[in-house]
Design an enzyme around this catalytic site. Structure first.
Site, mmCIF file in Angstrom:
data_model
loop_
_atom_site.group_PDB
_atom_site.id
_atom_site.type_symbol
_atom_site.label_atom_id
_atom_site.label_comp_id
_atom_site.label_asym_id
_atom_site.label_seq_id
_atom_site.Cartn_x
_atom_site.Cartn_y
_atom_site.Cartn_z
ATOM 1 C CD GLU A 76 0.951 1.433 3.073
ATOM 2 O OE1 GLU A 76 1.322 2.403 2.403
ATOM 3 O OE2 GLU A 76 1.335 0.273 2.878
ATOM 4 C CG ASP A 77 -3.175 5.980 0.757
ATOM 5 O OD1 ASP A 77 -2.246 5.144 0.755
ATOM 6 O OD2 ASP A 77 -3.020 7.155 0.361
ATOM 7 C CG ASP A 120 0.732 2.643 -7.179
ATOM 8 O OD1 ASP A 120 0.108 1.963 -8.004
ATOM 9 O OD2 ASP A 120 1.366 3.674 -7.502
ATOM 10 C CG PHE A 158 -4.490 8.809 -10.272
ATOM 11 C CD1 PHE A 158 -3.264 8.486 -9.703
ATOM 12 C CD2 PHE A 158 -5.151 9.946 -9.833
ATOM 13 C CE1 PHE A 158 -2.708 9.283 -8.712
ATOM 14 C CE2 PHE A 158 -4.608 10.749 -8.835
ATOM 15 C CZ PHE A 158 -3.379 10.417 -8.281
ATOM 16 N NE ARG A 217 -4.098 14.980 1.216
ATOM 17 C CZ ARG A 217 -3.208 14.063 0.869
ATOM 18 N NH1 ARG A 217 -3.547 12.789 0.856
ATOM 19 N NH2 ARG A 217 -1.988 14.409 0.508
HETATM 20 P P1 5GP Z 1 3.480 2.862 -3.234
HETATM 21 O O1 5GP Z 1 3.861 3.117 -4.669
HETATM 22 O O2 5GP Z 1 4.633 3.144 -2.323
HETATM 23 O O3 5GP Z 1 2.903 1.485 -3.052
HETATM 24 O O4 5GP Z 1 2.332 3.901 -2.868
HETATM 25 C C1 5GP Z 1 2.698 5.180 -2.441
HETATM 26 C C2 5GP Z 1 1.556 6.142 -2.318
HETATM 27 O O5 5GP Z 1 1.218 6.587 -3.627
HETATM 28 C C3 5GP Z 1 0.235 5.675 -1.740
HETATM 29 O O6 5GP Z 1 0.238 5.594 -0.334
HETATM 30 C C4 5GP Z 1 -0.676 6.795 -2.239
HETATM 31 O O7 5GP Z 1 -0.598 7.913 -1.377
HETATM 32 C C5 5GP Z 1 -0.072 7.121 -3.598
HETATM 33 N N1 5GP Z 1 -0.902 6.523 -4.666
HETATM 34 C C6 5GP Z 1 -0.718 5.364 -5.305
HETATM 35 N N2 5GP Z 1 -1.716 5.139 -6.206
HETATM 36 C C7 5GP Z 1 -2.558 6.207 -6.099
HETATM 37 C C8 5GP Z 1 -3.796 6.561 -6.733
HETATM 38 O O8 5GP Z 1 -4.366 5.872 -7.596
HETATM 39 N N3 5GP Z 1 -4.344 7.751 -6.351
HETATM 40 C C9 5GP Z 1 -3.784 8.569 -5.415
HETATM 41 N N4 5GP Z 1 -4.436 9.704 -5.135
HETATM 42 N N5 5GP Z 1 -2.633 8.254 -4.775
HETATM 43 C C10 5GP Z 1 -2.040 7.077 -5.113
#
Ligand code: 5GP
Length: 169
Positions: free
Chosen positions: A92-93, A96, A145, A158
């Protein structure tokens, strides 16, 4: 915009995690899954540093919080590989709120893999809405962010080679 993690640092992170995965899965044939689109650059870098036999696959999901506090996930693109009995490494990237990680765990567990291991380049633990812990994290960051190296804002940025803290100026 300010660089938070340089490309050189990402390469170092990938080397370290790649070495650990190679050790952990020695003698196995894991499937290293990229969660599109954000994790694509990290997945591509990480696999370069995995020294054992492995295969790649790709998945794309969208997740949201339902009425319950558990995450609900929609597969936009499913895996091609049958993961029954396989060792699956999910890349995963960023973790969050934890929704994606939880929903992926629930959905992929139903397919009876031998193991599920989560790797995330970044982790924002202060934003969790539910318990979620990746097994390997590149870097833990504050509630910022971030963009670049796969991470987008409205599909832009990206392509940047480093990770930046996004600000308006
Ligand atoms: P989750 O809330 O399900 O843990 O994360 C979902 C997705 O939200 C991540 O895979 C990512 O693509 C996006 N995301 C969360 N935080 C950030 C951030 O700080 N920057 C960006 N560009 N995307 C984020």
């Amino acid at each position: 915009m300010k660089v938070l993690i340089s490309n050189e640092e990402i390469v170092e992170i990938s080397k370290k995690i790649g070495a650990k995965l190679s050790e952990k899965f020695a003698g196995k044939f894991p499937v290293v899954v990229c969660v599109l689109k954000g994790a694509a650059p990290f997945h591509a870098e990480l696999v370069k540093h995995i020294s054992i036999d492995m295969e790649v696959d790709y998945i794309q999901v969208s997740s949201y919080i339902g009425k319950e506090s558990t995450g609900v996930i929609t597969f936009k693109k499913d895996l091609e590989v049958d993961i029954t009995g396989r060792d699956v490494i999910i890349v995963e990237d960023i973790v969050d709120t934890g929704t994606t990680l939880n929903a992926l765990t629930t959905e992929l567990s139903k397919r009876n893999p031998n193991s599920l291991t989560f790797v995330s380049l970044l982790d924002k633990p202060s934003r969790r809405k539910m318990e979620a812990k990746a097994d390997y994290v590149g870097k833990t960051i504050d509630d910022l962010f971030v963009i670049g190296f796969g991470l987008d804002l409205d599909q832009k940025y990206r392509n940047l080679k480093d990770v930046y803290i996004y600000d308006e100026d």
